[in-house]
Structure formats: structure tokens, C-alpha cells
Design an enzyme around this catalytic site. Structure first.
Site, mmCIF file in Angstrom:
data_model
loop_
_atom_site.group_PDB
_atom_site.id
_atom_site.type_symbol
_atom_site.label_atom_id
_atom_site.label_comp_id
_atom_site.label_asym_id
_atom_site.label_seq_id
_atom_site.Cartn_x
_atom_site.Cartn_y
_atom_site.Cartn_z
ATOM 1 N N LYS A 225 0.812 -1.208 0.000
ATOM 2 C CA LYS A 225 0.000 0.000 0.000
ATOM 3 C C LYS A 225 0.853 1.268 0.000
ATOM 4 C CE LYS A 225 -4.356 -1.780 1.827
ATOM 5 N NZ LYS A 225 -5.386 -1.692 2.898
ATOM 6 N N ARG A 259 -3.185 -9.858 6.040
ATOM 7 C CA ARG A 259 -3.849 -9.951 4.734
ATOM 8 C C ARG A 259 -2.833 -9.496 3.685
ATOM 9 N NH1 ARG A 259 -6.740 -6.649 1.173
ATOM 10 N NH2 ARG A 259 -8.491 -7.664 0.126
#
Length: 301
Positions: A225, A259
Site C-alpha cells: 500500500k 492480509r
């Protein structure tokens, strides 16, 4: 370093236990997810799922609606057309794997649970479709409660917080209480890394994992991210190493689920964390006494 207990979830009537932090592999049946490698088609979904399980994933998270900032949302019918065949195919090929559905839509969640999914991963935390809480209670499914604001198009304009950790903690505690009152037994807390947060706020949230874990087991999803790419000046394709570094920090601070896109690397990170943790057990008692000569003596049990 915060010690953690065993993660236990009721999956379709069976109790599943994880004695080490779990690795959740990301499978996107979308054409526009921010990391292109995570995208699969009907013809490749099983091979991707099988390779992730072989690499150490014990949960697979299937998404049919990209949540990257600025993305367009598909219709409910289109999302169902993407995820339902994937759930059915993976459930048939891998009958024992835990399947999570990444959706904020009640009808998508319902049909996927009926098709064999186990867990609902709701990026909106029940804010988009409040009936989600009742559905999850009715279906007796674990629920991933995520902090976010707005939609994919608006979230990055909604990053004003007085104290991001305190406000996310309040949201998770309030939401978990509502879910428990509705009859949901298993609530997993996700502070929503990247969802209506700046890079600095995301790093603050990593430091708050121990607080969030007081509400419920914590899932951290920071794989490739912007909190990594912005700091390092790279793109998502180059962010594997940064992801691994921050995943270790997440584990050290008390995360129960990672995740990730890169399952093998995350699984190795968990193994190394466990090797460290078991070699450094946390003390249960610390007693400090003053000796006859005035020196202080500390005994750890």
C-alpha cells in the site's frame, strides 16, 4: 511485545484454531485492483488459490469490487457475477480452506455464504448497508469489522482526525459491541490501513494494534500500500520488501491475521516471529526487592 492467545473462529459450525498468526491471501476477481498481479480470472482462480495454500495461506479473501482510492464501484449484479463462481470453484477444489468475502453488500455476502464462504470482510464496517450485522448474525459467520470513511472515490478527502488511534479504537469498540448485541460471536478488528488515512496516520495505527486487540483479534492489511510506496518512493510492484518489514512490526505489536498478496513471504515472516517469540516468553511476574545492602534485586518468573 504483546502476547496473544489462540485465534478461534466458528466456520460453518466447526471451530477452527490458529496457534500462530494466520496468513490471508488476497484474490481479486476484478480488472482494476491497484496491484495487477492480484487480479485473477475464472480460468486462473483455482490455480492462484492452490498456490497460495501451498505457500502457507489458511484463509483466502475473495473480492469483486476494487477498494483502491478513486476506483469505480461495479453494480451489485456485476460484483456477484465476479465473486460467486470464484467461491463455488475454490470451495469445490479446496474444501477445507477458510474463505472470506470482501464486500460491503448484504446480498453479495448472503449468496456467497450460501455458496460456501465462511467469513465476511466488510470494508465499510456496516456503514454502507447496516443490515449486514443482522445477516452475519443470522448466518453465524465471523465478521471483519473495518474502520473506513466514505467511499473509494471520497475516502482520501476524509483524513482529518484529532487522534487517529483513539478514534479508530472508539469505532471498533462501538461496532464490536453492536455486533455482539446482534448475536455475532466472532468479530475481527481491522483498523483500515489506507482507508481515509494518511501515511503518517497508518504508521500511528500500527502502534495502536495492542489497543485494538483488546476489542478482538486484529487483522492488518498493508500489503504493497501507499504507506510503503510513498515513503520509499517506489510503486506497488517494488513494495514486497517494505510489506515484509511492516508485517513483522504488525506481528510484534499483536496482529493475529496478515492480509497479503505475497503469501510465502508472509508465512516466512510468521515463522520467524514465532521463533523469536518462543525464545523470548513474556514474564508473568516481576518482583523487585531491596536487599540487605540496599541493592535492588529483580526476579522474573
Amino acid at each position: 511485545m504483546r502476547s496473544k492467545g489462540v485465534l478461534r473462529l466458528n466456520l460453518r459450525g466447526f471451530l477452527r484454531e490458529w496457534k500462530s498468526p494466520a496468513v490471508m491471501g488476497i484474490i481479486n476477481v476484478t480488472p482494476d485492483s491497484f496491484y495487477s498481479w492480484s487480479r485473477v480470472t475464472d480460468s486462473t482462480v483455482n490455480s492462484r488459490a492452490e498456490s497460495m495454500v501451498a505457500a502457507g495461506a489458511t484463509i483466502l479473501d475473495i473480492g469483486g469490487c476494487s477498494t483502491r482510492p478513486g476506483s469505480e464501484e461495479p453494480s451489485e449484479a456485476e460484483e456477484l457475477q465476479r465473486v460467486l463462481p470464484a467461491v463455488e470453484s475454490i470451495r469445490e477444489a479446496l474444501p477445507d480452506i477458510a474463505i472470506s468475502i470482501d464486500t460491503f453488500r448484504v446480498e453479495v455476502a448472503r449468496q456467497c455464504l450460501l455458496a460456501g464462504a465462511d467469513i465476511i470482510n466488510d470494508i465499510s464496517g456496516g456503514q454502507r448497508e447496516p443490515e449486514m450485522y443482522n445477516l452475519v448474525a443470522e448466518m453465524k459467520a465471523p465478521y471483519i469489522l473495518t474502520h473506513s470513511r466514505g467511499t473509494s472515490k471520497t475516502m482520501q478527502s476524509m483524513t482529518e482526525y484529532e487522534d487517529v488511534v483513539a478514534e479508530v479504537l472508539e469505532f471498533l469498540a462501538f461496532g464490536a459491541d453492536k455486533l455482539h448485541q446482534a448475536g455475532v460471536c466472532d468479530v475481527i478488528c481491522d483498523p483500515g490501513i489506507g482507508f481515509a488515512k494518511t501515511a503518517a496516520q497508518n504508521y500511528a495505527l500500527l502502534g495502536g494494534i495492542g489497543l485494538f486487540a483488546e476489542v478482538g483479534p486484529v487483522l492488518i492489511g498493508l500489503s504493497r500500500k501507499r504507506m510503503i510506496t510513498e515513503v520509499l518512493g517506489i510503486d506497488a510492484e517494488e513494495a514486497k520488501n517494505g510489506t515484509t518489514a511492516l508485517n513483522m512490526i504488525s506481528l510484534m505489536n499483536g496482529a493475529s491475521i496478515l492480509r497479503v498478496h505475497d503469501v510465502r513471504e508472509a508465512s516466512e515472516t510468521v515463522k520467524l516471529y514465532e521463533a523469536y517469540r518462543t525464545s523470548h516468553p513474556e514474564p508473568t511476574h516481576i518482583i523487585t526487592e531491596k536487599g540487605r545492602n540496599g541493592a535492588r534485586h529483580t526476579t522474573i518468573y
